[in-house]
Design an enzyme around this catalytic site. Structure first.
Site, PDB file in Angstrom:
ATOM      1  N   ASP A 173      37.786  29.018  42.465  1.00 26.64           N
ATOM      2  CA  ASP A 173      37.885  27.941  41.486  1.00 26.64           C
ATOM      3  C   ASP A 173      38.912  26.890  41.883  1.00 26.64           C
ATOM      4  O   ASP A 173      38.742  25.702  41.612  1.00 26.64           O
ATOM      5  CB  ASP A 173      38.236  28.508  40.106  1.00 26.64           C
ATOM      6  CG  ASP A 173      37.022  29.098  39.397  1.00 26.64           C
ATOM      7  OD1 ASP A 173      35.931  29.112  40.008  1.00 26.64           O
ATOM      8  OD2 ASP A 173      37.158  29.537  38.244  1.00 26.64           O
ATOM      9  N   SER A 198      35.635  43.959  39.728  1.00 28.19           N
ATOM     10  CA  SER A 198      36.755  43.913  38.794  1.00 28.19           C
ATOM     11  C   SER A 198      37.958  43.136  39.346  1.00 28.19           C
ATOM     12  O   SER A 198      37.898  41.930  39.483  1.00 28.19           O
ATOM     13  CB  SER A 198      37.149  45.340  38.405  1.00 28.19           C
ATOM     14  OG  SER A 198      37.983  45.346  37.272  1.00 28.19           O
ATOM     15  N   LYS A 237      31.753  42.944  37.369  1.00 29.34           N
ATOM     16  CA  LYS A 237      32.426  43.655  36.275  1.00 29.34           C
ATOM     17  C   LYS A 237      33.513  42.741  35.725  1.00 29.34           C
ATOM     18  O   LYS A 237      34.556  42.563  36.344  1.00 29.34           O
ATOM     19  CB  LYS A 237      33.033  44.971  36.763  1.00 29.34           C
ATOM     20  CG  LYS A 237      33.786  45.739  35.673  1.00 29.34           C
ATOM     21  CD  LYS A 237      34.355  47.042  36.228  1.00 29.34           C
ATOM     22  CE  LYS A 237      35.151  47.782  35.148  1.00 29.34           C
ATOM     23  NZ  LYS A 237      36.410  47.089  34.789  1.00 29.34           N
TER      24      LYS A 237
END
Length: 431
Positions: free
Chosen positions: A304, A293, A318
Site C-alpha cells: 500500500d 495472517s 486470513k
C-alpha cells in the site's frame, strides 16, 4: 519504537430524543437475554436426556467440553478451546521451541489443510506443500478431528516418527516424518550476490523483530547493503506485534495496519514510528499461497505504501486477529476478536494479497520426476539431449555453493533478485 500487544416544549422534546435510544437498546438487550435463557433451558434439557438415556454412561465434563468445542467451531475456523496440553503447546510455539513436524494447518472448506510447511523443518524437507489436505495421521482418519486434536497428534517428542497421509491433485501420498525441535529463530539470512541479501521469516514469534533487525545489521557489515529480498513464502503468521515491528523497520512513517473489533479496546491503528536501525533501500517481497495472517499484514503495508514490489502468487487470505485468554486449570481460549485492514483500508479476508508481479513457482526437475507424470526422458532407452549432457558435465566440474543451488532451484527467488538488482541500478543521467 513502542507498540503494545494486541490483546480486540423544547426541553420535553429534547428529553424524549435523549431517552428513546436507551429504552430501545434496553428492550433489545432484554429480548436477547430472554432468547439466551430459552436456549440454555433447551441445552439443560438435552444434557439431562443424554446423561439419563444415552447408550453409554458419559462424564458430564466430557459432554460440556464437547458442547464448548461445538460452539466455538460454529463461529469460525480459528476460534477454539485449548486444553492444558494444547495451551502449553501454543505457548511453546510462540516462544519458538516445540517438538513437531513443522506444519501450520487450518480448516479450509471443512477439510484440514496445510497452510504452510515451516522452512527448515521435517515437513519442509520431506516435501509437504501448502494446500495439501490431511487425510490421516498415523493411519487415523482426521475427518472427525478438531483442529486442536489434529495439532496434538502432529506434535510430540523429538525423534519420534509420525506418518501423514495427504491428498494432493487427486492422489494420496504417505510421508513418514521424524519429529524435531522446530527452530527457535524464525529469521534466516543469506547473501545472494555482493550487497544483495535474502532474509526469510518462517513465522512471527516473540523474538522475530529483534532477530530481523540483527540480521539487517549483520548484512551491512561486510559491504554496503544494496538491496533486500524479504521472503514471506509459507509463513503462516504468528504474533501481531512482531509483524508490526518488522514492517516498522522497513517504513519511515505511515499506517501499518488497522485492527477493528466490536470492543473499543480491540480497535486501534498501528503506525510506523521514528527510530534507528531501519532499512530504506530497494526492497522486494516474496509471497505465496502459504503466506497468511501476520505475513499478509507486512506484505499489505509495504504494498500500500509502494515501499516494495510484491512478487509470487496470491496469499492465503486470513484477515482476522485472535486473542488467547488463559482459563482455570491451565487451559485457554483462542477467540477471534477483530479484523485487520491494510493502510488503504482493504480487508484481505478470503481474497488475500495479490502480488504486483505474479511468478508461479516452478518445481525443480528432480521433483517433477517424482510427481508421477511420465515424460520422454522417463521412457526406457530414450535419446539423451546432447546439449543438456554437456551442460550437466560443466555443472559437475563446478561444484555449486548452497546459495547457487538455492538460486538454481528457486525461480521465484531468481526473479526477485533480478528485479532487485535493476531497482538498485543508478538512474541514467538525463541529457
Amino acid at each position: 519504537m513502542r507498540h503494545s500487544l494486541l490483546r480486540l416544549g423544547l426541553a420535553a422534546s429534547l428529553s424524549a430524543l435523549l431517552l428513546a435510544p436507551p429504552l430501545r437498546a434496553a428492550e433489545r438487550s432484554s429480548a436477547r437475554q430472554a432468547e439466551l435463557y430459552g436456549n440454555l433451558e433447551t441445552f439443560a434439557t438435552i444434557l439431562d436426556l443424554v446423561q439419563k438415556h444415552y447408550v453409554d454412561e458419559i462424564a458430564g465434563s466430557e459432554i460440556m467440553l464437547g458442547a464448548v468445542n461445538g460452539m466455538l467451531s460454529a463461529l469460525d475456523p480459528h476460534s477454539s478451546y485449548l486444553s492444558p496440553k494444547e495451551f502449553k503447546a501454543l505457548q511453546e510455539e510462540t516462544s519458538g521451541r516445540f517438538g513437531g513436524v513443522g506444519i501450520e494447518v487450518a480448516v479450509r472448506d471443512g477439510v484440514l489443510t496445510v497452510v504452510a510447511p515451516i522452512a527448515g523443518t521435517p515437513a519442509y524437507h520431506q516435501g509437504i506443500k501448502s494446500g495439501d489436505q490431511l487425510a490421516k495421521i498415523n493411519g487415523e482418519p482426521v475427518s472427525e478431528l478438531t483442529l486442536n486434536e489434529a495439532t496434538s497428534l502432529l506434535r510430540g517428542k523429538p525423534g519420534e516418527k509420525v506418518t501423514l497421509t495427504v491428498s494432493r491433485d487427486s492422489q494420496q501420498l504417505d510421508f513418514t516424518l521424524v519429529r524435531a525441535l522446530i527452530p527457535q529463530h524464525s529469521v534466516t539470512a543469506a547473501e545472494l550476490a555482493p550487497g544483495f541479501h535474502h532474509l526469510q521469516i518462517s513465522t512471527f514469534q516473540n523474538a522475530t523483530a529483534a532477530d530481523f533487525q540483527k540480521a539487517l545489521r549483520e548484512a551491512g557489515k561486510k559491504r554496503p547493503l544494496k538491496g533486500l529480498i524479504l521472503d514471506l513464502r509459507n509463513n503462516p503468521g504468528g504474533l501481531l506485534d512482531q509483524a508490526v515491528l518488522v514492517a516498522d523497520l522497513l517504513l519511515e512513517q505511515g499506517l501499518i495496519v488497522s485492527v477493528k473489533g466490536r470492543e473499543q479496546e480491540r480497535s486501534q491503528p498501528f503506525a510506523a514510528e521514528p527510530g534507528e536501525g531501519k532499512y530504506s533501500g530497494p526492497l522486494t517481497v516474496l509471497v505465496n499461497e502459504g503466506s497468511a495472517s501476520a505475513s499478509e499484514i507486512v506484505a499489505g503495508a509495504l504494498q500500500d505504501h509502494k515501499r516494495a514490489l510484491i512478487i509470487g502468487t496470491r496469499t492465503f487470505g486470513k484477515g482476522s486477529v485472535q486473542t488467547v485468554v488463559p482459563l482455570p486449570g491451565d487451559a485457554g481460549l483462542r477467540l477471534t476478536t477483530a479484523r485487520y485492514y491494510t493502510p488503504s483500508g482493504r480487508s484481505i479476508q478470503e481474497t488475500g494479497i495479490s502480488p504486483d508481479l505474479t511468478v508461479p513457482f516452478e518445481e525443480p526437475e528432480e521433483v517433477e520426476s517424482a510427481s508421477g507424470q511420465v515424460r520422454e526422458k522417463d521412457l526406457r532407452h530414450h535419446l539423451e539431449n546432447d546439449q543438456q549432457a554437456k551442460k550437466s558435465k560443466k555443472l559437475q566440474r563446478k561444484q555449486q555453493t548452497p546459495t547457487e543451488r538455492l538460486l538454481t532451484e528457486d525461480n521465484q527467488l531468481r526473479a526477485a533478485l533480478f528485479i532487485l538488482q535493476q531497482l538498485a541500478r543508478p538512474a541514467a543521467p538525463q541529457l
